[in-house]
Design a protein around this motif. Structure first.
Motif, short mmCIF file in Angstrom:
data_model
loop_
_atom_site.label_atom_id
_atom_site.label_comp_id
_atom_site.label_asym_id
_atom_site.label_seq_id
_atom_site.Cartn_x
_atom_site.Cartn_y
_atom_site.Cartn_z
N ALA A 235 50.12 -20.16 -11.65
CA ALA A 235 50.15 -19.17 -12.72
C ALA A 235 48.79 -18.51 -12.92
O ALA A 235 48.68 -17.28 -13.04
N LEU A 236 47.74 -19.33 -12.93
CA LEU A 236 46.40 -18.79 -13.12
C LEU A 236 45.96 -17.95 -11.93
O LEU A 236 45.26 -16.94 -12.08
N ALA A 237 46.37 -18.36 -10.73
CA ALA A 237 46.05 -17.58 -9.54
C ALA A 237 46.74 -16.22 -9.58
O ALA A 237 46.15 -15.20 -9.20
N LEU A 238 47.97 -16.18 -10.06
CA LEU A 238 48.70 -14.93 -10.16
C LEU A 238 47.98 -13.98 -11.12
O LEU A 238 47.82 -12.78 -10.84
N LEU A 239 47.53 -14.50 -12.24
CA LEU A 239 46.83 -13.67 -13.21
C LEU A 239 45.48 -13.21 -12.67
O LEU A 239 45.08 -12.07 -12.91
#
Length: 241
Positions: A235-239
């Motif tokens: 999730a953090l990588a996507l953001l």
């Protein structure tokens, strides 16, 4: 866009509810401070805290747990639940809470919200929790006749840092977020919106990311992070991308 991991506290423990019903609480961590440290180590940049008992009782109840979280991590924290007067707002801000979330008082004492925004610029967030489009208060136990959009518009000139918009019917249900209602609210006002309720997968994160330019500041996720449906790293990588 910010992903806020949620730590909802009931009886001193980190729990998740289903659609705001207190008797549906599932305990995910006996120690909210330890959970906060875990979220910090996973790379989150903010924490979203809720004093569930406080929301029902109208006063801080899990104060010790909140203070332990603030002491345990360097991350900025936003806190809601049972904050109904200026003295409580000031106390939390002095203790290190970055932003307080005001929900029930927005309906029952709007002048207090305006005064808080004036006295503490950038540190007051408006909490709008809706069931069937109508604003719920007192720990979601009462549903008013005011719509979420109408309440948000009433405070457009107050100077709130953001609005946390929660779809209660989606909260904790892992059925996906109400993207369309959140987008409609964000487009209707200038205040940044933080989405809450039902964020359960990378698809939800991607959906909000695609409309971030409409005024979506962030999304809050709880149960999906605790039970592994939403991988923090992914999730953090996507953001970040």
């Amino acid at each position: 866009m910010i992903l806020f991991p949620a730590i909802d506290m009931k009886d001193g423990k980190a729990v998740r509810l289903l659609r705001g019903e207190m008797d549906t609480a599932t305990v995910f961590n006996e120690d909210p401070a330890a959970q906060a440290v875990a979220f910090a180590e996973q790379g989150f940049q903010w924490l979203h805290l809720v004093d569930l008992n406080g929301a029902f009782e109208g006063r801080p109840v899990n104060a010790a747990a909140v203070e332990a979280v603030v002491a345990a991590v360097d991350l900025p924290v936003q806190l809601g639940g049972g904050i109904r007067d200026l003295a409580t707002i000031e106390r939390w801000l002095e203790l290190g809470v970055r932003r307080v979330i005001l929900g029930t008082v927005a309906v029952k004492n709007p002048d207090l919200v305006r005064e808080a925004c004036r006295r503490f610029p950038g540190r007051v967030v408006l909490g709008i929790d809706a069931r069937g489009g109508r604003v719920a208060v007192e720990g979601w136990a009462e549903v008013s006749e005011i719509t979420a959009d109408d309440l948000a518009r009433r405070f457009e000139d107050a100077g709130a840092a953001a609005i946390v918009y929660t779809d209660i019917d989606r909260d904790g249900a892992l059925q996906g977020a109400n993207v369309s209602a959140t987008l409609a609210l964000a487009e209707a006002i200038a205040t940044p919106v933080i989405a809450s309720g039902g964020v359960a997968s990378l698809d939800d994160i991607a959906a909000f990311l695609s409309i971030a330019d409409s005024g979506i500041e962030g999304v809050i996720s709880g149960r999906a992070l605790y039970d592994g449906r939403l991988d923090p790293a992914s999730a953090l990588a996507l953001l970040a991308a």
